[in-house]
Write a protein that holds these residues in place. Sequence first.
Motif, short mmCIF file in Angstrom:
data_model
loop_
_atom_site.label_atom_id
_atom_site.label_comp_id
_atom_site.label_asym_id
_atom_site.label_seq_id
_atom_site.Cartn_x
_atom_site.Cartn_y
_atom_site.Cartn_z
N LEU A 89 0.82 -1.21 0.00
CA LEU A 89 0.00 0.00 0.00
C LEU A 89 0.85 1.27 0.00
O LEU A 89 0.49 2.27 -0.62
N VAL A 90 2.00 1.23 0.66
CA VAL A 90 2.94 2.36 0.58
C VAL A 90 3.35 2.58 -0.88
O VAL A 90 3.34 3.71 -1.38
N GLY A 91 3.68 1.48 -1.56
CA GLY A 91 4.06 1.57 -2.96
C GLY A 91 2.96 2.12 -3.84
O GLY A 91 3.19 2.96 -4.71
N ILE A 92 1.73 1.65 -3.62
CA ILE A 92 0.60 2.12 -4.41
C ILE A 92 0.40 3.62 -4.25
O ILE A 92 0.19 4.34 -5.24
N GLY A 98 2.84 9.86 -8.26
CA GLY A 98 3.84 10.05 -9.31
C GLY A 98 5.27 9.81 -8.86
O GLY A 98 6.21 10.17 -9.56
N GLU A 99 5.44 9.16 -7.69
CA GLU A 99 6.78 8.93 -7.13
C GLU A 99 7.19 7.48 -7.43
O GLU A 99 7.12 6.60 -6.59
N MET A 100 7.62 7.27 -8.68
CA MET A 100 7.77 5.91 -9.19
C MET A 100 8.95 5.15 -8.58
O MET A 100 8.84 3.95 -8.33
N ASN A 101 10.07 5.81 -8.37
CA ASN A 101 11.23 5.11 -7.79
C ASN A 101 10.94 4.66 -6.36
O ASN A 101 11.30 3.55 -5.96
N GLU A 102 10.28 5.52 -5.61
CA GLU A 102 9.91 5.16 -4.23
C GLU A 102 8.90 4.01 -4.24
O GLU A 102 8.95 3.12 -3.38
N GLN A 276 -5.86 19.15 -9.06
CA GLN A 276 -6.61 19.05 -7.81
C GLN A 276 -6.22 17.81 -7.01
O GLN A 276 -6.17 17.84 -5.78
N VAL A 277 -5.93 16.70 -7.73
CA VAL A 277 -5.56 15.46 -7.03
C VAL A 277 -4.05 15.23 -7.03
O VAL A 277 -3.57 14.17 -6.64
N ALA A 278 -3.29 16.23 -7.49
CA ALA A 278 -1.81 16.18 -7.49
C ALA A 278 -1.27 15.00 -8.27
O ALA A 278 -0.30 14.35 -7.86
N ASN A 279 -1.88 14.70 -9.43
CA ASN A 279 -1.40 13.63 -10.30
C ASN A 279 -0.33 14.21 -11.23
O ASN A 279 -0.63 14.72 -12.32
N LYS A 280 0.92 14.16 -10.78
CA LYS A 280 2.02 14.83 -11.49
C LYS A 280 2.21 14.30 -12.91
O LYS A 280 2.46 15.07 -13.85
N ARG A 281 2.08 12.99 -13.05
CA ARG A 281 2.30 12.39 -14.36
C ARG A 281 1.25 12.88 -15.37
O ARG A 281 1.59 13.26 -16.50
N LEU A 282 -0.01 12.88 -14.97
CA LEU A 282 -1.07 13.32 -15.88
C LEU A 282 -0.97 14.80 -16.17
O LEU A 282 -1.22 15.25 -17.31
N ILE A 283 -0.58 15.60 -15.18
CA ILE A 283 -0.38 17.04 -15.40
C ILE A 283 0.63 17.25 -16.53
O ILE A 283 0.40 18.03 -17.46
N ALA A 284 1.75 16.52 -16.46
CA ALA A 284 2.80 16.67 -17.48
C ALA A 284 2.30 16.26 -18.86
O ALA A 284 2.54 16.95 -19.86
N ILE A 285 1.57 15.14 -18.93
CA ILE A 285 1.07 14.64 -20.22
C ILE A 285 0.08 15.62 -20.84
O ILE A 285 0.14 15.94 -22.03
N VAL A 286 -0.87 16.12 -20.02
CA VAL A 286 -1.88 17.04 -20.53
C VAL A 286 -1.23 18.34 -21.02
O VAL A 286 -1.59 18.87 -22.08
N CYS A 287 -0.25 18.84 -20.28
CA CYS A 287 0.44 20.06 -20.70
C CYS A 287 1.14 19.87 -22.04
O CYS A 287 1.09 20.75 -22.92
#
Length: 307
Positions: A89-92, A98-102, A276-287
């Motif tokens: 669950l920590v990993g999920i 968006g913290e993939m390495n962690e 709003q949900v701090a989804n960093k990956r999607l923010i980058a893709i949409v931009c």
Amino acid sequence: MKEEIERLNEEAKALRLQDLARAEELARKAQALAHEIGDRAGLAESWLNLAAVYYQTERYAEGMQAAREALALFTELDDLRGKARALNLVGICHKELGEMNEALFAYQESLKCAEAISEKKSIAIALNNIGILHRQFADYSAALENYLKSLRLFQELGDRYREASVRKNIGIVYELIQEYSNALKEYQSALTVFESLNLKKEIASALVNIGIAYRDLNDLKNEQRSFEKALELYEELNSLNGIATVKHNLASVYEDKGEYERAIELYFEALALSEQVANKRLIAIVCLDLGRLYSKKQGIKGDERGN
């Protein structure tokens, strides 16, 4: 009292796929009782249930905190099975933030704990999650290797829900290596199982994947239909991440249809929700997609002026 705490936690766990509000209520009751009598094992289970509820309701920071509380308790108790579940669950939560390495580190630690006690279900879950990250790192052979190992274990366990989830992930890899017909088959197999279990969130997710497969097969009509069905479900579930993802995909549909203003409108709606949900990956893709579309529009205007 311990028996009551155990009952509440088991009931909360059973409800996590059907009634999240009730699952959270029961987990909090178990937590309060466990605090009262100093039942560390019961407290760890209640934190784990709360972490799962927070994740499923997109409260990822709270989910991370709850999972780490559970992890600390399971570590004190030297409970490797509990540690494996908490680390998963920590990993999920890391992944959703968006913290993939962690996330990868947490999944690998979860796998080590599960393998140490030959816990098949936890091993299969960790392998599937590691596969997801290898896919996102574009290591598709490693992703498929982990998925297929996970799939075999879930089949041995007779776990239809998780088998369907892995099939969906295998479909994503097939899509990335341009085996689109195989991808669509895997997605449709997963959708059939999710529908039989009446799991709306999973149905919506599978429909998004099916829509993307139809896009790759140049079937615009079925692509749009799949996304619209997914959007209805995500709106019903009030899943902001899900709505953002589908609006981003629908924007692409309208862009392909040449309806650029509608596409831009949907891209901005997807961007606002992903922020709003701090989804960093999607923010980058949409931009990136917005920038590309604006460049395309400018190119068209330039051609028109030239003519």
